[in-house]
Enzyme design. Structure first.
Site, PDB file in Angstrom:
ATOM      1  N   MET A 164       0.014  49.357  26.920  1.00 19.67           N
ATOM      2  CA  MET A 164      -0.448  48.432  27.906  1.00 19.67           C
ATOM      3  C   MET A 164       0.566  47.515  28.085  1.00 19.67           C
ATOM      4  SD  MET A 164      -3.984  47.597  26.206  1.00 19.67           S
ATOM      5  CE  MET A 164      -3.397  47.546  24.443  1.00 19.67           C
ATOM      6  N   LYS A 223     -16.283  50.727  35.784  1.00 19.32           N
ATOM      7  CA  LYS A 223     -16.325  49.476  36.800  1.00 19.32           C
ATOM      8  C   LYS A 223     -17.073  48.058  35.993  1.00 19.32           C
ATOM      9  CE  LYS A 223     -18.452  52.264  39.786  1.00 19.32           C
ATOM     10  NZ  LYS A 223     -19.208  52.812  40.760  1.00 19.32           N
ATOM     11  N   ASP A 260     -15.068  56.319  30.692  1.00 17.04           N
ATOM     12  CA  ASP A 260     -14.600  55.376  31.689  1.00 17.04           C
ATOM     13  C   ASP A 260     -13.125  56.112  32.175  1.00 17.04           C
ATOM     14  OD1 ASP A 260     -14.282  53.032  28.856  1.00 17.04           O
ATOM     15  OD2 ASP A 260     -13.188  54.595  29.110  1.00 17.04           O
TER      16      ASP A 260
HETATM   17  C1  LIG Z   1      -6.197  50.431  26.221  1.00 14.93           C
HETATM   18  S1  LIG Z   1      -4.992  51.429  25.636  1.00 14.93           S
HETATM   19  C2  LIG Z   1      -5.927  52.709  24.985  1.00 14.93           C
HETATM   20  C3  LIG Z   1      -4.968  53.439  24.084  1.00 14.93           C
HETATM   21  C4  LIG Z   1      -5.909  54.796  23.556  1.00 14.93           C
HETATM   22  N1  LIG Z   1      -6.745  54.340  22.564  1.00 14.93           N
HETATM   23  C5  LIG Z   1      -5.061  55.803  22.808  1.00 14.93           C
HETATM   24  O1  LIG Z   1      -4.949  55.806  21.617  1.00 14.93           O
HETATM   25  O2  LIG Z   1      -4.001  56.415  23.508  1.00 14.93           O
HETATM   26  C6  LIG Z   1      -4.720  51.894  27.115  1.00 14.93           C
HETATM   27  C7  LIG Z   1      -3.021  52.530  27.006  1.00 14.93           C
HETATM   28  O3  LIG Z   1      -2.907  53.296  26.551  1.00 14.93           O
HETATM   29  C8  LIG Z   1      -1.406  54.198  27.158  1.00 14.93           C
HETATM   30  N2  LIG Z   1      -1.892  55.397  27.961  1.00 14.93           N
HETATM   31  C9  LIG Z   1      -3.243  55.908  27.887  1.00 14.93           C
HETATM   32  N3  LIG Z   1      -3.138  57.020  28.458  1.00 14.93           N
HETATM   33  C10 LIG Z   1      -1.778  57.308  28.699  1.00 14.93           C
HETATM   34  C11 LIG Z   1      -0.923  58.338  29.391  1.00 14.93           C
HETATM   35  N4  LIG Z   1      -1.729  59.424  29.693  1.00 14.93           N
HETATM   36  N5  LIG Z   1       0.099  58.256  29.394  1.00 14.93           N
HETATM   37  C12 LIG Z   1       0.815  57.361  29.215  1.00 14.93           C
HETATM   38  N6  LIG Z   1       0.330  56.201  28.418  1.00 14.93           N
HETATM   39  C13 LIG Z   1      -1.121  56.306  28.368  1.00 14.93           C
HETATM   40  C14 LIG Z   1      -1.101  53.064  28.174  1.00 14.93           C
HETATM   41  O4  LIG Z   1      -0.030  52.309  27.591  1.00 14.93           O
HETATM   42  C15 LIG Z   1      -2.535  52.166  28.431  1.00 14.93           C
HETATM   43  O5  LIG Z   1      -2.135  51.142  29.037  1.00 14.93           O
END
Ligand SMILES: C[S@@+](CC[C@H](N)C(=O)[O-])C[C@H]1O[C@@H](n2cnc3c(N)ncnc32)[C@H](O)[C@@H]1O
Length: 569
Positions: free
Chosen positions: A171, A58, A36
């Site tokens: 998030m 989506k 995704d």
């Molecule tokens: C649904 S969570 C999933 C986290 C994921 N499983 C992990 O371990 O990174 C999604 C959140 O991870 C963080 N996130 C994911 N990718 C990121 C990135 N490249 N830079 C900063 N924060 C990121 C943000 O806070 C985003 O809202």
């Protein structure tokens, strides 16, 4: 049909070089990739060209949620017998709903495995030069969802959190203000440093350093958007000092990276095992398309050189591009790395002849069926003996350096089978001064196929000589019925005390499934030679043990082959 397996795989924070080796390997061999929004194209591009790619970013119509649709899809694909890689940003079990997917699969009895990934909870602060712990500044760290700051009955214990040195909120962009308020209300200093890292490890990464008391205003003023990670604690003050380091991993402005995934030749063997692709590959190889397209060329010029119809050429080039072998740059067509490395005549790694042979065997499927329906009378040889020889030589040439690298030669050695020149070169490089004798039981003195399979090892090579290593190259797929046992016995007699026997072949291992054509090819040869029995790893292990060998080990090598080694005590 056996159900397949689902791998829930962490894709890291975005940069392909932050994938685990296991994730890259799974991508190369999987049938289906489900991914995704937060997974980058370059990561998905590691999947084999023939893998089905399904974007689930989506909302999907008839399901209550996207999650329901993903769950159902994973189960359906697994029940079709497919291997599925479910790619998830960061780590699959950290706020990624990976646990829900795993539960769903477990409840339905679907085999699955979870592969960890580099989580943004650690990688995003790190990317901004913020260590989440530091001996003098922070001894504890917590990772929290930012979603629950707005809920009255939040499961988050804010008073406990306020006492932890470093807090990492995922998030949390939209709730940054509420998060700051709650922490201050529970005793955190309003001037505590905080940092927001947006799109860590992407080319447009941004870092905002602020304080709890002004966080909401600063986030709004800077226009920070998800995905971003919020860090709260004294460690944020280290950003200035540590963020200046030279960054290899940051992506370039144009979104490209230095990352060039080395294509795996196994992709080609997998490709050639699918109907249409094998015909295309066969045609491309036989007509010399890949030799031509080492330099960019228009479809019209290619049609002229190949003496094909212009429209047909455009179709063929388009189809080869869809297989991940060519690219179209404006007007011109050009080999991609996979084709350039393994499908051109000039490449030192060329697997051209082996792939051509596999393509011919695939084409021979219908023939084989009628042959079997006919009671296997006469002989069946879809690719022809010459082709079999060329394929065995090509595979041996390709694999010789990796086989030799895995041996512990050091004394006189003997190669029985294919690839004499390649093994001589590989031995000379790895074991200078070691004598290597070679003998190919399938060729006569003038290098022509003798047509009668393997004879006994000549006395001149055995005599009183005992070898440190005896390598058997491609004998299982080339021997007639009963000859393998005799060759193994001869080889075993030739190995001295403490020596090693090593077999490199594309036989039928239980643990490393060869592509269907390899099986088909082996089957065809067995039928044509009077029913030589299948050699599985277990059967081979048993034979080597009976011959007095121990420590039987097998390891998969390139081009869907396996190396088996065993030692004499
Ligand atoms: C649904 S969570 C999933 C986290 C994921 N499983 C992990 O371990 O990174 C999604 C959140 O991870 C963080 N996130 C994911 N990718 C990121 C990135 N490249 N830079 C900063 N924060 C990121 C943000 O806070 C985003 O809202």
């Amino acid at each position: 049909m056996n159900a397949g397996k689902v791998y829930l795989v962490g894709a890291g924070p975005g940069h392909p070089e932050l994938l685990t080796l296991k994730a890259a390997e799974l991508l190369r061999t999987t049938d289906v990739v489900v991914y995704d929004r937060l997974v980058q194209e370059e990561v998905v591009a590691l999947a084999s060209p023939s893998a089905e790619r399904i974007f689930m970013g989506k909302p999907v119509g008839r399901h209550e949620s996207r999650q329901d649709a993903v769950n159902e899809l994973l189960v359906r694909k697994a029940l079709e017998g497919k291997t599925v890689v479910r790619l998830k940003g960061g780590d699959p079990f950290l706020f990624g709903r990976g646990a829900e997917e795993a539960e769903y699969l477990a409840e339905r009895g679907i085999c699955f495995e979870v592969i960890p990934g580099v989580s943004s909870a650690l990688a995003a602060p790190l990317s901004a030069g913020i260590p989440v712990t530091h001996r003098n500044v922070a001894s504890s760290v917590a990772v929290i969802t930012g979603h629950e700051a707005k809920e009255e009955e939040s499961r988050v214990d804010w008073s406990a959190l306020a006492r932890i040195d470093t807090l990492v909120f995922l998030m949390g962009v939209h709730n940054a203000g509420r998060i700051a308020e709650r922490l201050i209300a529970h005793g955190r200093e309003p001037r505590t440093p905080a940092a927001m890292i947006q799109m860590a490890f992407w080319h447009n990464e941004r870092v905002l350093v602020s304080k709890l008391e002004s966080l909401a205003d600063d986030v709004a003023a800077a226009g920070i958007k998800p995905p971003a990670t919020l860090v709260v604690g004294e460690v944020c003050s280290m950003h200035e000092k540590l963020s200046g380091a030279h960054r290899d991993l940051r992506r370039r402005r144009d979104d490209s990276s230095r990352f060039q995934p080395a294509p795996s030749p196994d992709q080609l063997f997998r490709l050639v095992s699918s109907g249409m692709a094998s015909q295309l590959l066969g045609l491309g190889l036989e007509s010399g398309v890949f030799d031509l397209l080492e330099s960019p060329m228009t479809a019209t010029d290619a049609a002229h050189a190949l003496q094909f119809d212009a429209d047909a050429t455009a179709e063929i080039l388009g189809a080869l591009a869809a297989l991940g072998l060519l690219e179209n740059t404006g007007d011109a067509w050009l080999n991609l790395d996979l084709a350039s490395r393994y499908l051109t005549k000039a490449s030192s790694n060329s697997l051209r002849l082996a792939i051509l042979n596999q393509a011919a065997l695939s084409g021979g499927w219908q023939q084989l069926r009628s042959f079997a329906e006919d009671g296997c009378r006469g002989t069946f040889s879809p690719g022809g003996q010459e082709r079999h020889r060329d394929a065995c030589e090509a595979v041996a040439r390709f694999a010789a350096p990796s086989v030799v690298e895995r041996l512990e030669a050091g004394g006189p050695s003997l190669l029985i089978g294919w690839g004499a020149d390649a093994y001589r070169t590989a031995f000379a490089e790895c074991w200078p001064g070691v004598t290597l004798c070679t003998w190919n039981p399938f060729l006569d003195g003038s290098g022509t196929l003798n047509g009668s399979g393997a004879g006994p090892v000549p006395e001149s090579l055995l005599g009183s000589m005992r070898y440190r290593t005896v390598v058997l190259s491609g004998i299982l797929s080339s021997c007639e019925s009963g000859q393998v046992e005799r060759l193994l016995e001869d080889a075993a007699n030739a190995v001295g005390d403490g020596g090693v026997i090593a077999l490199h072949d594309s036989f039928l291992p239980e643990s490393v499934l060869p592509p269907p054509d390899v099986v088909l090819g082996a089957l065809a040869r067995r039928i044509s030679r009077g029913g030589c029995r299948c050699w599985s790893l277990a059967r081979l292990g048993g034979a080597l043990t009976r011959l007095g060998f121990t420590r039987v080990r097998s390891q998969p090598l390139a081009a869907a082959t396996v190396l088996v080694t065993a030692a004499r005590n």
